[in-house]
Design a protein around this motif. Sequence first.
Motif, short mmCIF file in Angstrom:
data_model
loop_
_atom_site.label_atom_id
_atom_site.label_comp_id
_atom_site.label_asym_id
_atom_site.label_seq_id
_atom_site.Cartn_x
_atom_site.Cartn_y
_atom_site.Cartn_z
N UNK A 86 0.66 -1.26 -0.04
CA UNK A 86 -0.07 0.09 -0.05
C UNK A 86 0.81 1.02 -0.10
N UNK A 87 1.96 1.19 0.73
CA UNK A 87 2.92 2.53 0.79
C UNK A 87 3.32 2.68 -0.68
N UNK A 88 3.72 1.67 -1.23
CA UNK A 88 4.32 1.72 -2.71
C UNK A 88 3.27 2.19 -3.43
N UNK A 89 2.19 1.70 -3.54
CA UNK A 89 0.87 2.15 -4.47
C UNK A 89 0.49 3.61 -4.25
N UNK A 90 0.41 4.05 -3.06
CA UNK A 90 0.20 5.47 -2.83
C UNK A 90 1.44 6.52 -3.25
N UNK A 91 2.67 5.92 -3.03
CA UNK A 91 3.50 6.73 -3.65
C UNK A 91 3.72 6.93 -5.09
N UNK A 92 3.37 5.90 -5.75
CA UNK A 92 3.28 5.81 -7.19
C UNK A 92 2.18 6.58 -7.79
N UNK A 93 0.97 6.60 -7.18
CA UNK A 93 0.08 7.38 -7.51
C UNK A 93 0.31 8.95 -7.38
N UNK A 94 1.26 9.16 -6.71
CA UNK A 94 1.55 10.82 -6.64
C UNK A 94 2.32 11.23 -7.97
N UNK A 95 2.69 10.10 -8.52
CA UNK A 95 3.77 10.46 -9.66
C UNK A 95 3.17 10.67 -10.91
N UNK A 96 3.67 11.56 -11.82
CA UNK A 96 3.14 11.68 -13.19
C UNK A 96 4.22 11.68 -14.06
N UNK A 97 5.23 10.68 -13.70
CA UNK A 97 6.51 10.75 -14.66
C UNK A 97 6.13 9.52 -15.68
N UNK A 98 7.06 9.39 -16.78
CA UNK A 98 7.00 8.55 -17.86
C UNK A 98 7.35 7.03 -17.24
N UNK A 99 8.50 7.09 -16.25
CA UNK A 99 9.00 6.07 -15.70
C UNK A 99 8.78 6.16 -13.90
N UNK A 100 8.48 5.11 -13.27
CA UNK A 100 8.76 5.20 -11.92
C UNK A 100 9.74 3.86 -11.50
N UNK A 101 10.84 4.22 -10.80
CA UNK A 101 11.62 3.35 -10.29
C UNK A 101 11.43 3.09 -8.79
N UNK A 102 10.95 1.90 -8.37
CA UNK A 102 10.60 1.40 -6.90
C UNK A 102 12.03 1.07 -6.23
N UNK A 103 12.38 1.61 -5.37
CA UNK A 103 13.51 0.94 -4.65
C UNK A 103 13.28 0.50 -3.17
N UNK A 104 13.82 -0.50 -2.67
CA UNK A 104 13.81 -0.83 -1.30
C UNK A 104 14.89 0.29 -0.74
N UNK A 105 14.26 0.55 0.54
CA UNK A 105 15.11 1.48 1.22
C UNK A 105 16.73 1.26 1.72
N UNK A 106 16.69 -0.01 1.48
CA UNK A 106 18.22 -0.54 1.91
C UNK A 106 19.10 -0.62 0.53
N UNK A 107 18.65 -0.19 -0.59
CA UNK A 107 19.38 -0.23 -1.87
C UNK A 107 20.36 1.05 -2.17
N UNK A 108 21.53 0.84 -2.47
CA UNK A 108 22.61 1.81 -2.70
C UNK A 108 22.92 1.55 -3.97
N UNK A 109 22.58 2.68 -4.94
CA UNK A 109 22.81 2.56 -6.31
C UNK A 109 24.35 2.86 -6.54
#
Length: 121
Positions: free
Chosen positions: A76-99
């Motif tokens: 539900x947290x991911x879905x709510x955040x994605x719903x705020x986006x109007x971008x062409x692409x949405x990259x969902x990351x776990x909070x322990x990810x380091x790019x």
Amino acid sequence: MDKPSLLSVDVVIPVYNSPDIVKRCIDSVIAHLNQSIHTVWIQDDASNVETREMLDGLTYTQVHVHHALRNLGYGQSVNEAVARSDADLVLVLNSDTELRENFLPTELYFQIFPILTLEED
């Protein structure tokens, strides 16, 4: 020659506690995707005070933090955040990810960052 249009990219990071790990994740997103990111949506899932204070202290202009009043769970947290986006692409990351550099597949990388070719005379 026409300038290629770039795809807009938002990043969603659902967060629950672990402020040091979360901060490293956010810092790595800004370091490696800064030019292409429209917005970084942080969905705080009713974290502790230390995590909330760290998130509220972030100074990156493209980072937007939403604090949930109760723990909604990952999905539900991911879905709510994605719903705020109007971008062409949405990259969902776990909070322990380091790019790191070159973390995107080559095909996707060139869709986000097209190569400008120079016409020969």
